[in-house]
Structures are given as C-alpha cells and as structure tokens.
Write a protein that holds these residues in place. Structure first.
Motif, PDB file in Angstrom:
ATOM      1  N   LEU A 182       7.488   2.787  -3.421  1.00  0.00           N
ATOM      2  CA  LEU A 182       8.755   3.520  -3.332  1.00  0.00           C
ATOM      3  C   LEU A 182       8.551   5.023  -3.540  1.00  0.00           C
ATOM      4  O   LEU A 182       9.209   5.837  -2.896  1.00  0.00           O
ATOM      5  N   MET A 183       7.630   5.371  -4.434  1.00  0.00           N
ATOM      6  CA  MET A 183       7.358   6.793  -4.665  1.00  0.00           C
ATOM      7  C   MET A 183       6.770   7.445  -3.418  1.00  0.00           C
ATOM      8  O   MET A 183       7.132   8.565  -3.071  1.00  0.00           O
ATOM      9  N   LEU A 184       5.878   6.730  -2.745  1.00  0.00           N
ATOM     10  CA  LEU A 184       5.275   7.281  -1.535  1.00  0.00           C
ATOM     11  C   LEU A 184       6.311   7.405  -0.419  1.00  0.00           C
ATOM     12  O   LEU A 184       6.319   8.394   0.314  1.00  0.00           O
ATOM     13  N   GLU A 185       7.190   6.406  -0.307  1.00  0.00           N
ATOM     14  CA  GLU A 185       8.273   6.501   0.682  1.00  0.00           C
ATOM     15  C   GLU A 185       9.178   7.684   0.375  1.00  0.00           C
ATOM     16  O   GLU A 185       9.559   8.433   1.267  1.00  0.00           O
ATOM     17  N   LYS A 186       9.507   7.825  -0.892  1.00  0.00           N
ATOM     18  CA  LYS A 186      10.363   8.933  -1.328  1.00  0.00           C
ATOM     19  C   LYS A 186       9.712  10.277  -1.006  1.00  0.00           C
ATOM     20  O   LYS A 186      10.357  11.188  -0.484  1.00  0.00           O
ATOM     21  N   SER A 187       8.418  10.385  -1.268  1.00  0.00           N
ATOM     22  CA  SER A 187       7.724  11.662  -1.075  1.00  0.00           C
ATOM     23  C   SER A 187       7.558  12.019   0.397  1.00  0.00           C
ATOM     24  O   SER A 187       7.299  13.164   0.737  1.00  0.00           O
ATOM     25  N   ALA A 188       7.704  11.020   1.270  1.00  0.00           N
ATOM     26  CA  ALA A 188       7.551  11.276   2.705  1.00  0.00           C
ATOM     27  C   ALA A 188       8.738  12.036   3.283  1.00  0.00           C
ATOM     28  O   ALA A 188       8.624  12.671   4.337  1.00  0.00           O
ATOM     29  N   ALA A 189       9.870  11.978   2.598  1.00  0.00           N
ATOM     30  CA  ALA A 189      11.054  12.688   3.085  1.00  0.00           C
ATOM     31  C   ALA A 189      10.869  14.198   2.902  1.00  0.00           C
ATOM     32  O   ALA A 189      10.343  14.657   1.882  1.00  0.00           O
ATOM     33  N   GLU A 190      11.284  14.934   3.873  1.00  0.00           N
ATOM     34  CA  GLU A 190      11.128  16.390   3.838  1.00  0.00           C
ATOM     35  C   GLU A 190      11.892  16.992   2.658  1.00  0.00           C
ATOM     36  O   GLU A 190      13.049  16.674   2.411  1.00  0.00           O
ATOM     37  N   GLY A 191      11.214  17.846   1.915  1.00  0.00           N
ATOM     38  CA  GLY A 191      11.832  18.551   0.809  1.00  0.00           C
ATOM     39  C   GLY A 191      11.870  17.790  -0.500  1.00  0.00           C
ATOM     40  O   GLY A 191      12.337  18.308  -1.504  1.00  0.00           O
ATOM     41  N   VAL A 192      11.373  16.552  -0.519  1.00  0.00           N
ATOM     42  CA  VAL A 192      11.389  15.755  -1.746  1.00  0.00           C
ATOM     43  C   VAL A 192      10.105  15.995  -2.523  1.00  0.00           C
ATOM     44  O   VAL A 192       9.014  16.000  -1.963  1.00  0.00           O
ATOM     45  N   VAL A 193      10.273  16.231  -3.811  1.00  0.00           N
ATOM     46  CA  VAL A 193       9.133  16.458  -4.699  1.00  0.00           C
ATOM     47  C   VAL A 193       9.135  15.367  -5.762  1.00  0.00           C
ATOM     48  O   VAL A 193      10.186  15.051  -6.334  1.00  0.00           O
ATOM     49  N   LEU A 194       7.984  14.784  -6.003  1.00  0.00           N
ATOM     50  CA  LEU A 194       7.880  13.740  -7.022  1.00  0.00           C
ATOM     51  C   LEU A 194       7.963  14.348  -8.420  1.00  0.00           C
ATOM     52  O   LEU A 194       7.523  15.473  -8.660  1.00  0.00           O
ATOM     53  N   GLU A 195       8.522  13.571  -9.321  1.00  0.00           N
ATOM     54  CA  GLU A 195       8.590  13.959 -10.733  1.00  0.00           C
ATOM     55  C   GLU A 195       7.181  13.892 -11.327  1.00  0.00           C
ATOM     56  O   GLU A 195       6.325  13.148 -10.829  1.00  0.00           O
ATOM     57  N   PRO A 196       6.918  14.647 -12.413  1.00  0.00           N
ATOM     58  CA  PRO A 196       5.589  14.599 -13.033  1.00  0.00           C
ATOM     59  C   PRO A 196       5.150  13.180 -13.408  1.00  0.00           C
ATOM     60  O   PRO A 196       3.987  12.816 -13.202  1.00  0.00           O
ATOM     61  N   SER A 197       6.057  12.371 -13.924  1.00  0.00           N
ATOM     62  CA  SER A 197       5.685  10.994 -14.296  1.00  0.00           C
ATOM     63  C   SER A 197       5.282  10.182 -13.064  1.00  0.00           C
ATOM     64  O   SER A 197       4.397   9.319 -13.127  1.00  0.00           O
TER      65      SER A 197
END
Length: 114
Positions: free
Chosen positions: A71-86
C-alpha cells in the motif's frame, strides 16, 4: 491432489500452522497449494535444501521480518505524494531484506532473485 486427500492429510491445518510461524505479513498471506507436478515438487524441495544450507552455512537468511509495503508503494506512485518517515523506514527495512538475498544470489541458484 484430490479434495479427499487434502482433507485426510489435513493440508489446510498444516498451512495454517505454517502461516502462524511466518514473520512477515506478506508471508502470512502467501497462498500455498498442493502440487501434482513432479517438476514443481522437485523445484520446491531444491529451494528447501538451499534454505537449509543457508541456515547451516550462512547462519541463517537475511532478516525476514518486514512490513507489508504494498500500500505504501502504491501510495508513493501517485504524483505529489510523499511517504511519512515511518513509512520510509519500513520500505528501507524491506530493501535491506532484498539486498541480503541479492548477496546470496550467486551461490543459491533456486532462490535467485529474478
């Protein structure tokens, strides 16, 4: 394998116990099915032999405890989305697992990362 044999051998209970022993969420979700193919069974046994050798000769595989990062990788694939440090820490831990197995690539042909 026919349904009667699966039931008599309590295959589902064995798989449940195997999943209980898994350390990572993706491993717990991994679908294990019986195989009637001699080649597939032989390959699986070769993989098992290599894992046993890794435990004996290499003091075990690289760390196998990691989070489910799908899910994190899917989330990060969206333009402008940045993952949280955790989330980045979880991705980094997964990367460490992959790199640990990559280092074993040349010696263990059946477990080779494609």
């Amino acid at each position: 394998m026919n349904p009667h044999s699966i039931r008599v051998l309590e295959f589902d209970q064995i798989i449940d116990k195997l999943h209980d022993l898994c350390w990572s969420v993706p491993a717990k979700r991994f679908v294990i099915k019986p195989s009637g193919s001699f080649d597939q069974i032989e390959y699986s046994l070769d993989c098992l032999s290599e894992m046993i050798e890794i435990y004996q000769a290499e003091n075990g595989p690289p760390n196998l405890i990691f989070s489910d990062i799908d899910l994190m990788l899917e989330k990060s694939a969206a333009e402008g989305v940045v993952l949280e440090p955790s989330e980045l820490v979880k991705v980094s831990r997964f990367y460490d697992v992959v790199m640990g197995f990559t280092a074993l690539n040349d010696k263990y042909e059946n477990l080779k990362i494609q």
